[in-house]
Design an enzyme around this catalytic site. Structure first.
Site, short mmCIF file in Angstrom:
data_model
loop_
_atom_site.label_atom_id
_atom_site.label_comp_id
_atom_site.label_asym_id
_atom_site.label_seq_id
_atom_site.Cartn_x
_atom_site.Cartn_y
_atom_site.Cartn_z
N LYS A 4 0.97 4.38 6.78
CA LYS A 4 0.28 5.21 5.78
C LYS A 4 0.80 6.64 5.87
CE LYS A 4 -2.75 1.90 4.90
NZ LYS A 4 -2.40 0.93 3.90
N SER A 47 0.79 -1.23 0.00
CA SER A 47 0.00 0.00 0.00
C SER A 47 0.83 1.28 0.00
CB SER A 47 -0.95 0.02 1.19
OG SER A 47 -0.24 0.18 2.39
#
Length: 190
Positions: free
Chosen positions: A80, A39
């Site tokens: 993230k 990700s």
């Protein structure tokens, strides 16, 4: 014989003190983390090893574009990029990020431009309100996205990250050695 016992005692004390120092550093200052998944590509890749500063947010603030590690549940942590901080309006339109109605450059996404069709969007259009129901990001909450927008489970799915769930800020990648870097906030390290 007493000299040998004294020497052994000194070594034992040094080892115990060293272990205590390591435990304190890992508990309160900095820890390591292994990236799991895709990700955050290309910024961070699966199996990269990074250092996470636990004290960064104790004495400072979480800033937009910081890369952080946070608890997603009791068993798993995510890594993230912070896109929005408390009070922000967040919107994506035509692959452009707008925060508080101002365009924000995302240079860490530029490596995608070389191999994608210009008509294909890297990030779908959305507003904070359509995803979360909130007009602005609530206090002590953050809106996060993975750099690999097409393969990221992020705030578009689980909404906000609470400040109390933040482990810390990614400050360095140390493995693989040829990819070692300390720059994650706003510039692509490649």
């Amino acid at each position: 014989m007493t000299a040998m016992k004294q020497e052994a005692w000194e070594w034992l004390k040094a080892i115990i003190i060293g272990l205590l120092i390591i435990a304190i550093i890992r508990s309160f200052l900095i820890t390591n983390y292994a990236v799991s998944g895709y990700s955050m590509e290309p910024t961070l890749r699966n199996s990269d090893k990074v250092l996470v500063s636990k004290i960064s947010y104790t004495i400072g603030e979480i800033d937009r574009l910081d890369v952080l590690v946070f608890h997603s549940d009791d068993n798993e942590d995510f890594v993230k990029r912070v896109i929005g901080i408390p009070g922000d309006l967040v919107m994506y339109k035509d692959d452009t990020l707008f925060i508080n109605n101002k365009r924000v450059e995302e240079p860490y996404l530029q490596s995608y431009d070389a191999y994608r069709n210009p008509e294909d969007r890297l990030t779908e259009n959305f507003t904070l309100e359509t995803i979360t129901g909130a007009v602005r990001i609530p206090a002590d909450s953050y809106f996060v996205l993975g750099d690999n927008r097409r393969q990221s489970l992020d705030s578009r799915y689980f909404q906000f990250v609470n400040k109390e769930d933040v482990v810390g800020k990614v400050v360095a990648r140390y493995w693989p050695l040829e990819s070692a870097t300390i720059n994650f906030s706003g510039e692509n390290p490649e």
